[in-house]
Design an enzyme around this catalytic site. Structure first.
Site, PDB file in Angstrom:
ATOM      1  N   ARG A   1      53.300  43.387  46.059  1.00  0.00           N
ATOM      2  CA  ARG A   1      52.558  43.781  44.854  1.00  0.00           C
ATOM      3  C   ARG A   1      51.377  44.633  45.297  1.00  0.00           C
ATOM      4  NH1 ARG A   1      51.595  39.607  40.290  1.00  0.00           N
ATOM      5  NH2 ARG A   1      51.685  41.574  39.136  1.00  0.00           N
TER       6      ARG A   1
ATOM      7  N   ASN B   1      42.092  44.323  36.644  1.00  0.00           N
ATOM      8  CA  ASN B   1      42.565  43.003  36.208  1.00  0.00           C
ATOM      9  C   ASN B   1      43.763  43.197  35.287  1.00  0.00           C
ATOM     10  OD1 ASN B   1      42.320  40.114  36.184  1.00  0.00           O
ATOM     11  ND2 ASN B   1      41.439  40.227  34.140  1.00  0.00           N
TER      12      ASN B   1
ATOM     13  N   ARG C   1      51.469  33.719  41.205  1.00  0.00           N
ATOM     14  CA  ARG C   1      50.707  34.901  40.789  1.00  0.00           C
ATOM     15  C   ARG C   1      49.242  34.512  40.707  1.00  0.00           C
ATOM     16  NH1 ARG C   1      48.461  32.402  37.255  1.00  0.00           N
ATOM     17  NH2 ARG C   1      47.522  34.331  36.545  1.00  0.00           N
TER      18      ARG C   1
ATOM     19  N   ASP D   1      41.849  41.020  39.833  1.00  0.00           N
ATOM     20  CA  ASP D   1      42.790  41.198  40.930  1.00  0.00           C
ATOM     21  C   ASP D   1      42.165  42.024  42.038  1.00  0.00           C
ATOM     22  OD1 ASP D   1      44.430  40.826  38.296  1.00  0.00           O
ATOM     23  OD2 ASP D   1      45.655  40.113  39.972  1.00  0.00           O
TER      24      ASP D   1
END
Lengths: 346, 346
Positions: free
Chosen positions: A91, A251, A48, A240
């Site tokens: 994702r 984020n 991740r 992110d």
């Protein structure tokens, strides 16, 4: 974590990934034989962190190229397209995933125009490896940039994990802290535990302990208290996805709450994001916030914390608007959130 | 939880308390034979919530009166003074504890002036029982007051547990929700899990489920997200101590962060506090914030979430300033935080 231990690497036609679900109690690698293994590792959060996900996906593409029985360039290219689709669907929020997949496909298409099946396979693999190496260099450069903001005696609050484990190596927000330490600055850190997945308690605590920097862990609700008590000089988080057009920062869930508290107490709020995390196209309404299984809220390890039948919400990310962001630290300099379009290349 | 199940009660010369550490998986009572048992139950948070702690401490005083071999009034009074000291030292923040102990001692002293050992013992026991009954009535009245603020269709965000379990019965913040439901209003609730002790995930979820009100659980970091998405109409929390002179609200850690977010999004922030929770003497700097064992942060159930050797902070409460508080709901009316001195009696 030793300085050169890598989160994602290519070894003997396999992609090796640190299984971050097992940390901090065990440091083990999982070995991915196929791009589907990589997709599963991303989806299950074995790997991740936006930059690490990007490089893992690129290496997943290299696995797809290597291991297919591709007799023609056409076969290879459709296999790569399929792999891209599967990897892209893991994702929805982190932009590095799409950035990495697009970059690999661009290289593959270029090689396909002039070369053989073998040369396309080789180009894809080399591009994936190059992206891993670049990630380390970019984070080092970002760390140096960010370190100029850190003063002797600062206590930096960070959320989630934007460290070595979120990248190939070195880290983004923790990379800034690492760079400040390398320059001999005397600083300390407050890390939020980051429910529900506890990346702060598990991963950031693990990294900070290895780095030898003094730090304390707090629960997410203690942020206001810590700031009110004057314990926080600066907030420093990763991202992110950063929307370059508007300056919104996507984020880990909890970031927005921290940014609001920082604004309330007049504490600078910095986002460490390599340019691969910038999204030069999207508006806030285009961003899909991933909702993960609510069991992640109901359980901690094997302990169920809620009564049966209770419903929980589990958005994995939130969006912090530019008025709460002091600056975005990239490998190419420090920018106000409203000036990020200047970083768009040619 | 059935409506008339009590958190703290006197049965056959014992104090029975629901062991809230075991909820939601088990509903069990512990039986306290001595005031020291009660002190331990408060300290270990088997019983928690400012009003419940107050009544439990009063009943502890009754145990001290009942079970000592007190031949003279002098012996009895010094035994009560000792019990008061032990009970007062259990938890430093909630003001109801001191309020309850002072009230029992006042009654004891009065009875001692004119009566026998037996009459002092009886007065103490009757006062403790009266305080338990009063707590229920006060919370019902508070609920009715607060319910006037709740509209059909509201979603109320609450933190920690200010329900039946935090009181003898009925609840403060959850008492307002209970009253609104009894009046037929259609509302829903968002409950924060409230790390580290998870009173929201364990106790509030248990109570809301029993009440049959639609609700969702969130982690503490999701508060900003939920508010930004327009999912929260009002915030409603309890209090461990409200400073009447200045309007500061001392409540479970995390409350301040929520109040800041509510202010940011223009969402009303209400505190439900019976007048027994008002402190008419102290200033913010007088309040002792309890720091609990940091193991509470490191563990969830038997799962250790942090690497060994990591340090954590564990303040149990924080202080929300009056500028973040829309109003305080008491059994005697709804007050702006700066007008609470009007409630001082005599």
């Amino acid at each position: 974590m030793p300085k050169e231990l890598r989160t994602v690497l290519w070894v003997g036609n396999r992609v090796k990934l640190i299984d971050q679900r097992k940390l901090p109690s065990k440091l083990v690698y999982i070995s991915c034989k196929s791009y589907r293994d990589v997709a599963l590792a991303i989806k299950s959060m074995a790997v991740r962190g936006a930059p690490a996900i990007g490089v893992a996906a690129a290496m997943g593409m290299a696995l797809a190229a290597k291991h297919g029985r591709n007799r023609t360039i056409g076969e290879l290219m459709s296999r790569l397209e399929r792999a891209k689709e599967v990897l892209a669907s893991t994702r929805p929020t982190a932009v590095n995933l799409y950035w990495a997949l697009d970059r690999v496909m661009r290289v593959a298409r270029e090689a396909a125009r002039s070369g053989s099946v073998e040369s396309v396979v080789l180009s894809v693999l080399e591009e994936a490896k190059r992206m891993a190496d670049e990630d380390v260099e970019v984070n080092r450069a970002l760390g140096k940039q960010g370190s100029t903001l850190i003063r002797d005696g600062d206590t930096v609050l960070t959320h989630c994990n934007a460290g070595s484990l979120a990248t190939v190596c070195y880290g983004t927000a923790l990379g800034v802290i690492r760079a400040a330490l390398e320059e001999g600055k005397s600083i300390s850190v407050i890390a939020t535990e980051t429910r529900p997945k506890l990346q702060g308690a598990r991963l950031t605590a693990f990294e900070l302990k290895t780095m030898g920097v003094p730090f304390k862990l707090i629960t997410d609700g203690m942020v206001g208290y810590a700031m009110q008590q004057g314990l926080v000089s600066k907030v420093l988080v990763g991202a992110d996805r950063v929307l370059a057009k508007s300056g919104h920062v996507v984020n880990k869930i909890g970031t927005l709450t921290i940014a609001i508290a920082a604004k309330h107490f007049g504490i600078p709020f910095y986002v460490a994001a390599p340019t691969s995390t910038l999204d030069f196209e999207s508006s806030p309404e285009d961003v899909v916030i991933e909702f993960r299984d609510e069991e992640e809220v109901h359980y901690v390890g094997r302990t169920r914390i809620t009564p049966k039948g209770v419903k929980a919400m589990n958005p994995a990310f939130d969006v912090t608007p530019p008025e709460l962001v002091t600056a975005v630290i990239t490998e190419r300099g420090i920018y106000e959130p409203t000036r990020l379009m200047e970083l768009r290349q040619g």
